[in-house]
Write a protein that holds these residues in place. Sequence first.
Motif, short mmCIF file in Angstrom:
data_model
loop_
_atom_site.label_atom_id
_atom_site.label_comp_id
_atom_site.label_asym_id
_atom_site.label_seq_id
_atom_site.Cartn_x
_atom_site.Cartn_y
_atom_site.Cartn_z
N ALA A 204 0.78 8.79 -3.75
CA ALA A 204 -0.25 7.80 -3.42
C ALA A 204 -0.20 6.58 -4.33
CB ALA A 204 -1.62 8.46 -3.49
N ASP A 205 0.88 6.38 -5.08
CA ASP A 205 0.95 5.27 -6.03
C ASP A 205 0.89 3.91 -5.34
OD1 ASP A 205 1.17 7.15 -8.00
OD2 ASP A 205 3.34 6.98 -8.23
N ASP A 206 1.40 3.83 -4.11
CA ASP A 206 1.43 2.55 -3.39
C ASP A 206 0.20 2.32 -2.52
OD1 ASP A 206 3.88 1.93 -4.48
OD2 ASP A 206 5.04 2.69 -2.77
N TYR A 207 -0.74 3.23 -2.57
CA TYR A 207 -1.86 3.10 -1.63
C TYR A 207 -2.74 1.88 -1.94
CZ TYR A 207 -5.99 4.08 1.14
OH TYR A 207 -7.03 3.96 2.03
N ILE A 213 0.74 5.89 1.85
CA ILE A 213 0.96 7.17 1.17
C ILE A 213 2.31 7.69 1.63
CG2 ILE A 213 0.22 9.58 1.04
CD1 ILE A 213 -2.63 8.67 1.27
N TRP A 214 3.11 8.15 0.68
CA TRP A 214 4.44 8.65 1.01
C TRP A 214 4.45 10.18 1.05
CZ3 TRP A 214 8.18 5.52 2.71
CH2 TRP A 214 8.06 4.16 2.43
N PRO A 232 6.23 7.32 5.54
CA PRO A 232 4.99 6.63 5.21
C PRO A 232 3.82 7.08 6.07
CG PRO A 232 6.35 5.24 6.60
CD PRO A 232 7.13 6.50 6.36
N LEU A 233 2.66 7.10 5.48
CA LEU A 233 1.42 7.39 6.20
C LEU A 233 0.47 6.24 5.92
CD1 LEU A 233 0.49 9.85 7.91
CD2 LEU A 233 -0.78 10.62 5.89
N LYS A 234 -0.03 5.60 6.97
CA LYS A 234 -0.84 4.39 6.80
C LYS A 234 -2.18 4.52 7.53
CE LYS A 234 3.19 1.28 6.69
NZ LYS A 234 3.80 0.07 7.32
#
Length: 347
Positions: A204-207, A213-214, A232-234
């Motif tokens: 979740a670092d890029d959320y 979320i990767w 990816p989950l968006k």
Amino acid sequence: MPSLPSSSCLVSVLPEMSEELTELYRRGTPANTLRAWERDLVYIRAWKQLTFGTDMTWPEEERVALRFLLDHSTALHDPAHPAQGVALALIGLGLRRSLACPAPATLDRRIASWRSFHRMRNLASPFDAPAVSAARSKARRAADRPRKPKSAKPVTREVLETLLATCDYTARGIRDRAMLMLAFASGGRRRSEVTALDIEDVGADDYKTKGVIWLRLLETKTTTRALAPRLPLKGRAANALLDWLKVRPAGPGPLFRPVSTADRVLARRLAPDALRVILRHRLTQAGLPVDYASPHGLRAGFLTQAALDGVPLAAAMKLSLHSSAVQAQRYYADVEVEMNPATELLG
């Protein structure tokens, strides 16, 4: 009938190496494949013991392979058929469902398992013999039947929204919403892939900066750990997963866990079939028949919805991880035919 032999040893080589090689095959083979091998080994051994009164031999004789092929390429309802007694005994053992001709895919899988057992021993398979191979080709054509979908209906966006509307804000509702949305939005994940996820597979670092979320899939039907894909989950699916992470107790281990009747999140992993149970429950809650769709409907629904929305097939396959464009194209073909302007030539 003597008791079925154990399936613990699949490799027959020098005694000092057999145990190590068996363990190597087990570690290097997906868990689902291992379970299929074990079921097929039990079935084949039982069939041979009932038919010939002997255990499996290595390599197996061509006449045994041909007999297996013939006995499983026709319906056995006629009491005069010599194989009916064996089929009834297999039904009694819970190894066969009926006297109907097995599906070609079932026969193909059992033959493939038998071939694998020979390869493990570095032996030629009797199914590769010209006469047996030719008979298999004819049997496949004779038993050919319309392709039966794995799910009665695809779970498209509209159906999924109906299911999500039944999910409240209890721990169970939050978990079910996250599982259903993750399974659909990450490319139509298989049920075993969803339940196999660990908290360590979620990044979740890029959320906060990208809203992404990767998910890391360590092992799928078409990939290996060495080539573990990151998906990816968006959007709403990512938010639903974050809601579950707030409810899930902190610490390593399974991402999705059972919820008790008291709505308490338990520590153990969900069963591999849990997504089917959850889906059936949500279908019932939504007023739909329990057999309206199966977990594969989420996978079919993802590709069907992608086709409806005009998403290029190659882009959808990047998420679905289909290894065959022909297989994925089937979902697109149904949509394309329905929307083909040539179907409206008469208005």
